[in-house]
Design a protein around this motif. Structure first.
Motif, mmCIF file in Angstrom:
data_model
loop_
_atom_site.group_PDB
_atom_site.id
_atom_site.type_symbol
_atom_site.label_atom_id
_atom_site.label_comp_id
_atom_site.label_asym_id
_atom_site.label_seq_id
_atom_site.Cartn_x
_atom_site.Cartn_y
_atom_site.Cartn_z
ATOM 1 N N GLY A 138 -13.541 -0.074 -1.029
ATOM 2 C CA GLY A 138 -12.697 -1.093 -0.890
ATOM 3 C C GLY A 138 -13.533 -2.368 -0.702
ATOM 4 O O GLY A 138 -12.847 -3.504 -0.530
ATOM 5 N N LEU B 114 0.955 -1.104 0.072
ATOM 6 C CA LEU B 114 -0.003 0.182 0.031
ATOM 7 C C LEU B 114 0.893 1.184 -0.082
ATOM 8 O O LEU B 114 2.242 1.062 0.058
ATOM 9 N N GLN C 76 -7.817 0.241 -6.569
ATOM 10 C CA GLN C 76 -6.704 0.662 -5.633
ATOM 11 C C GLN C 76 -6.250 1.961 -6.424
ATOM 12 O O GLN C 76 -5.129 2.299 -6.577
ATOM 13 N N HIS D 144 -12.091 -3.302 -8.038
ATOM 14 C CA HIS D 144 -11.233 -2.862 -6.945
ATOM 15 C C HIS D 144 -9.951 -2.320 -7.704
ATOM 16 O O HIS D 144 -9.046 -3.265 -7.992
ATOM 17 N N ARG E 213 -12.596 -5.939 -3.030
ATOM 18 C CA ARG E 213 -11.649 -6.614 -2.637
ATOM 19 C C ARG E 213 -11.926 -8.067 -2.671
ATOM 20 O O ARG E 213 -13.065 -8.235 -2.108
ATOM 21 N N HIS F 176 -6.572 -8.636 2.406
ATOM 22 C CA HIS F 176 -5.941 -7.205 2.718
ATOM 23 C C HIS F 176 -4.431 -7.457 3.087
ATOM 24 O O HIS F 176 -4.060 -8.213 3.969
#
Length: 278
Positions: A266, A142, A170, A168, A269, A273
């Motif tokens: 989120g 991340l 990101q 998802h 996903r 995680h």
């Protein structure tokens, strides 16, 4: 068919479409990778934890393809971040692959609870400098992980391989990567079949309009986004279909409609995680 290449910040080129062997059984890997190579794939993505590096190596050896025409990635597993374990790990991977170097070596997960991903990254820098890996990068990092390794070492990863598919996307990680010259590699590019992506009107409509499959449309969306992508399949016909995306051009409206499939919270996903894998 020639697969386009993208330039890494290390100065090396990476084929934008590759073949990923996540969850390909060890005893079927040599066949599957051999078929992919025969079809024209030149980028193979594996990992120590997949347990199939030896099959990848067998297929490469049997193919007769010159080493400099191949791009091979493998990854450092979570329990080998410290001390001399990273060096042992890459040498084990190289032995299984039958190679003197890999084109790309990644820290598989940041394992933040262990607080040793900076140490792992420092080890990868040493591997690159020793010629064991031509380029180095990370996976599942991340923004806060990326910022820390760069701040503490001064070395920016060549890639960040992350879960990325229409539900998802990101966007914060992608934005940081673009600003810092890091290529994004998308794992699970079709959502791993864990949600009904293919019935989404934005995808199905584009497929119908272009006479392509819904999978081809999603892969093309990734390509146009500038992502490196490696869908997984063990079927030759699907491998062939996945390559057949370079005569397709999605319109701006079609791209925007697929972009809109991510709710932005989120919830899309489908994998773990990064904070939870240690």
């Amino acid at each position: 068919m020639t697969i386009p290449a993208l330039r890494l910040n290390s100065g090396h080129d990476i084929p934008q479409l590759g073949y990923g062997v996540f969850k390909v059984p060890a005893d079927d890997t040599a066949r599957a990778v051999g078929e992919a190579l025969a079809l024209g794939y030149r980028h193979i993505d594996t990992a120590a934890v997949y347990g199939n590096e030896e099959g990848v190596g067998a297929a490469i050896a049997a193919s007769g393809i010159p080493r400099d025409e191949l791009f091979v990635t493998t990854k450092l597993w979570n329990d080998r971040h410290e001390g001399d374990e990273p060096q042992k790990a890459i040498r084990e991977s190289l032995a299984k692959l039958g190679l003197e170097y890999v084109d790309l070596y990644l820290v598989h997960w940041p394992t933040p609870a262990n607080d040793n991903y900076v140490e792992a990254w420092q080890a990868l820098i040493a591997m690159r400098d020793a010629g064991l890996a031509r380029s180095i990068g990370v996976s599942n990092f991340l923004v806060r992980h990326l910022e820390r390794i760069v701040a503490e070492t001064g070395v920016t990863p060549a890639v960040d391989q992350i879960e990325l598919h229409p539900a998802h996307q990101q966007r914060d990680v992608v934005a940081w990567a673009r600003e810092n010259g890091v290529l994004i590699e998308a794992w699970g590019p079709l959502g791993q079949g864990k949600y009904d992506l293919f019935s989404e009107p934005a995808v199905a409509g584009a497929a119908a309009a272009h006479g392509k499959s819904v999978a081809q449309v999603v892969l093309r969306w990734h390509i146009q986004k500038g992502n490196v992508v490696f869908p997984k399949s063990v079927r030759a016909e699907r491998l062939r279909e996945n390559m057949d995306v370079f005569d397709l051009q999605l319109t701006d409206a079609e791209m925007a409609a697929i972009d809109a499939l991510d709710p932005g919270d989120g919830s899309g996903r489908v994998g773990a995680h990064p904070d939870d894998v240690n």
